[in-house]
Design a protein around this motif. Structure first.
Motif, short mmCIF file in Angstrom:
data_model
loop_
_atom_site.label_atom_id
_atom_site.label_comp_id
_atom_site.label_asym_id
_atom_site.label_seq_id
_atom_site.Cartn_x
_atom_site.Cartn_y
_atom_site.Cartn_z
N LYS A 2 0.75 -1.31 0.09
CA LYS A 2 0.08 0.23 -0.05
C LYS A 2 0.76 1.21 -0.01
N LYS A 3 0.40 2.27 -0.64
CA LYS A 3 1.11 3.43 -0.61
C LYS A 3 0.30 4.66 -0.05
N GLU A 45 -0.66 9.05 -7.50
CA GLU A 45 -0.84 7.75 -7.75
C GLU A 45 -0.72 7.02 -6.38
N GLY A 46 -1.73 6.46 -5.70
CA GLY A 46 -1.59 5.95 -4.52
C GLY A 46 -2.76 5.46 -3.83
N ASP A 47 -2.69 4.79 -2.65
CA ASP A 47 -4.07 4.16 -1.98
C ASP A 47 -4.63 5.38 -1.06
N LEU A 48 -3.80 6.13 -0.56
CA LEU A 48 -4.48 7.29 0.46
C LEU A 48 -3.60 8.39 0.41
N ILE A 68 -8.73 9.70 -5.12
CA ILE A 68 -8.16 8.73 -4.16
C ILE A 68 -8.73 9.32 -2.93
N GLU A 172 -8.31 2.64 7.06
CA GLU A 172 -8.38 2.93 5.50
C GLU A 172 -7.82 2.03 4.69
N LEU A 173 -6.38 1.88 4.78
CA LEU A 173 -5.65 0.92 4.10
C LEU A 173 -5.76 -0.50 4.27
#
Length: 667
Positions: A2-3, A45-48, A68, A172-173
């Motif tokens: 995860k990012k 670009e990422g997950d959170l 996002i 959240e992740l």
């Protein structure tokens, strides 16, 4: 992997927050840091996204178009950096420097809350008009913002993420399992060690204990300090609540007598899960030294509280609708026409276009709207129903779009989110759209076209991602002709049209629905067949009844009958009086073939209305021997019978509800 992308206003904050995240989550998460000034120059670009302050979030979000998920961090004073502040003489006045007014005031509040209220703070921030010049400056990592040169500047370092924000991030992740064990315990241990190191010559022991107690009582975990023999020497108020005991009943008692665990667990510094009063708790232990004596720091937390904490904090301003929503399975029908509507609605649910549901009251428009939402990719987000007719026109805009602080008399401090903001990512169901005031229609049209809303009293627009489903029991094109509904809004709403089928056109559904609601209201299986409950003539009456209130009227009837049931079949006297009266009234209306033809043509042209000249033209095309003179006499007769009415200021006439019922009776 995860990012997480950390977006901050300054380098120091960025580095401190990133360091904290990496120390807690190790190498199992990729952390990228971006300064606010560089945000729109990069490919995000990422997950959170994690914004380090409200100010940073506000400046970025108003221009952000990517989808996002994001969080706004809550940050607290880093306890490791407050030793110098503790040593400042009581009553000293200092300047607190930070990057914004809200950040400066928040830092002062946090310093006071943890017990460092022996000095007086004056805030300073960029853009601050006047300020009090002091000999001591305190700043959380913003040294370069100090407005003048001073010999004594205390840098307490950038504020760190609080415990709740950490829980939010991992929740959240969905990486709760990666969070290092005992991070809460380590956090508390730091506080304790700092508090114990207070310069006794400057602050007496009583003040030290008071500060320590204030800090520990503000934490959402039960905390106990236990000596080497297992006796509790200090507890916080949260532990009192968890154990259901007063402090006086806990001090000098063995901690383990309240837990179903052996002494070995404590000695081995292990963590374990047990139950207290039917709720699962996590107990964590860590060895510490108190005044050169061995002891233990113990934290006790409800496991469900830990897993849900992040969601609770992130959405504390949202009023979530926790009721079960309907699905397509809940729209009950065996009628082929109704099933065709459901099939079309199911296809529409997979798109994101606006839907307009038209139909009479009681035909299940909201059930259909909920089912569309639950069958869409938005189903995990909010479905918010709004009845336009139930909201005062003066409040409509502020309820739906929100307002800024000071927008009007009575506006709450800080402003208020509107329902469109709260429903972001979900669906808004606007019922009774035909009752919307014209000025509101203009604003709604803009939302549909621009996907942005503007709060009352605000200058900036806020992007929203909301699907709109509108519904009405009115003829919107007729309202357009009457200039009470905007034509451009009608066509913007009517992208995917659905029209519910009234119950009088679903005769095969009447027995089916009656039996379904009989099972619900009388008890499942108590009535074996519908013939067991009704006399034959009553059942025939119900099958041919016009059901003005549609399924809602049918449900009301069954509920009423369940209350007066006396273990025998119902005859007609058991029905609501108005049902028989209306039926008799329609039976008394006698029309010949030509009169029925005219009434039928007026019904077919009710959207725009029709006059006798046009009727005569249609009759001639259909080879019917009805001249304009006879049509004039028929129109006069059926108008006197209240079967038709004049179309406002325009020529022609339209059918009434009574006319519809009579027409249905003759079909």
């Amino acid at each position: 992997m995860k990012k997480l992308i950390i977006v901050s206003g300054g380098k120091c904050t960025e580095e401190e927050v990133a360091r904290q995240i990496r120390s807690l989550l190790g190498e199992n998460i990729y952390v990228e840091t971006i300064l606010m000034t560089e945000f729109f120059q990069k490919d995000i670009e990422g997950d959170l996204l994690l914004f380090t302050s409200e100010l940073v979030a506000k400046l970025i979000l108003k221009h952000l178009n990517i989808e996002i998920p994001y969080l706004i961090a809550s940050r607290v004073i880093n306890h490791r950096n407050i030793r110098e502040v503790i040593s400042i003489p009581e009553g000293t006045e200092v300047l607190l420097v930070n990057d914004s007014q809200s950040s400066a005031l928040e830092a002062i509040e946090q310093l006071n809350e943890i017990g460092l209220n022996h000095i007086k703070y004056y805030p300073f921030y960029p853009g601050c008009g006047s300020y009090s010049k002091q000999e001591i400056v305190i700043t959380p990592g913003e040294v370069e913002l100090a407005p003048y040169t001073v010999n004594n500047i205390i840098n307490i370092g950038s504020r760190i993420l609080d415990i709740r924000t950490i829980h939010e991030i991992v929740s959240e992740l969905q990486i709760e399992e990666l969070l290092k064990e005992s991070f809460v315990t380590e956090y508390i241990r730091d506080i304790v060690e700092i508090s114990r190191s207070i310069d006794v010559s400057r602050r007496n022991a009583l003040e030290s204990e008071k500060m320590l107690e204030t800090i520990l009582n503000s934490v959402e975990h039960g905390i106990a300090f236990v000596d080497d023999s297992g006796m509790m020497i200090s507890v916080n108020s949260k532990l009192e609540s968890i154990l259901g005991k007063k402090k006086k009943d806990l001090l000098t008692k063995e901690f383990l007598q309240f837990m179903e665990s052996s002494e070995a667990i404590l000695k081995d510094h292990k963590s374990w899960i047990t139950e207290l009063e039917g709720r699962e708790v996590l107990v964590e232990t860590r060895q510490v030294n108190f005044d050169k004596r061995l002891g233990y720091l113990i934290t006790v937390s409800y496991t469900d509280k830990i897993s849900k904490l992040g969601h609770k904090i992130r959405r504390n301003y949202e009023k979530r609708i926790n009721r079960k929503l309907y699905t397509f399975d809940d729209y009950l029908s065996i009628n082929s026409e109704a099933k065709q509507v459901l099939k079309r609605a199911e296809k529409f649910s997979k798109t994101d276009a606006t839907i307009l549901i038209q139909g009479e009251n009681g035909t299940g428009k909201e059930i259909l709207a909920q089912a569309i939402h639950m069958n869409s990719y938005r189903r995990k987000n909010l479905f918010i129903p709004i009845n336009i007719a139930a909201i005062s026109p003066s409040l409509l805009e502020s309820e739906l779009f929100g307002y800024e602080e000071g927008a009007f008399t009575g506006a709450i401090k800080g402003g208020k989110m509107g329902l469109f903001e709260i429903a972001n990512g979900g669906t808004i169901f606007i019922d009774e759209i035909g009752d919307a005031p014209l000025d509101f229609q203009v604003k709604l049209l803009r939302v549909l076209e621009e996907k942005r809303i503007r709060r009352v009293g605000a200058l900036e627009e806020i992007p929203v991602d909301v699907r709109i489903i509108a519904a009405t029991n009115k003829n919107l094109l007729k309202l357009v002709d009457e200039e009470s509904f905007r034509e451009d809004l009608f066509f913007r709403l009517n992208i995917l049209p659905l029209k519910t089928v009234p119950l009088r056109k679903r005769r095969d559904d009447i027995k089916y629905l009656l039996m379904h609601f009989i099972d619900i209201n009388f008890g499942k299986g108590k009535i074996q067949s519908i013939e067991e409950l009704f006399e034959k003539e009553v059942l025939e009456f119900l099958e041919n009844y016009k059901w003005r209130g549609n399924v809602r009227e049918l449900i009301n009837l069954v509920e009423y009958l369940s209350l007066i049931y006396e273990e025998k079949r119902f005859d007609s006297s058991a029905l609501h009086y108005y049902m028989l009266d209306n039926h008799k009234e329609e039976e008394r209306v006698i029309l010949d073939t030509d009169e029925l033809w005219v009434l039928g043509q007026i019904d077919k042209n009710s959207d725009g209305g029709i006059g006798r000249t046009t009727l005569a033209y249609i009759a001639k095309k259909q080879n019917k021997d009805i001249g304009e003179g006879k049509i004039r006499r028929i129109i006069k007769k059926i108008h006197e019978m209240n079967l038709i009415e004049a179309q406002g200021n325009k020529k022609g006439c339209i059918i009434t509800k009574k006319g519809n019922r009579v027409l249905e009776y003759y079909k």
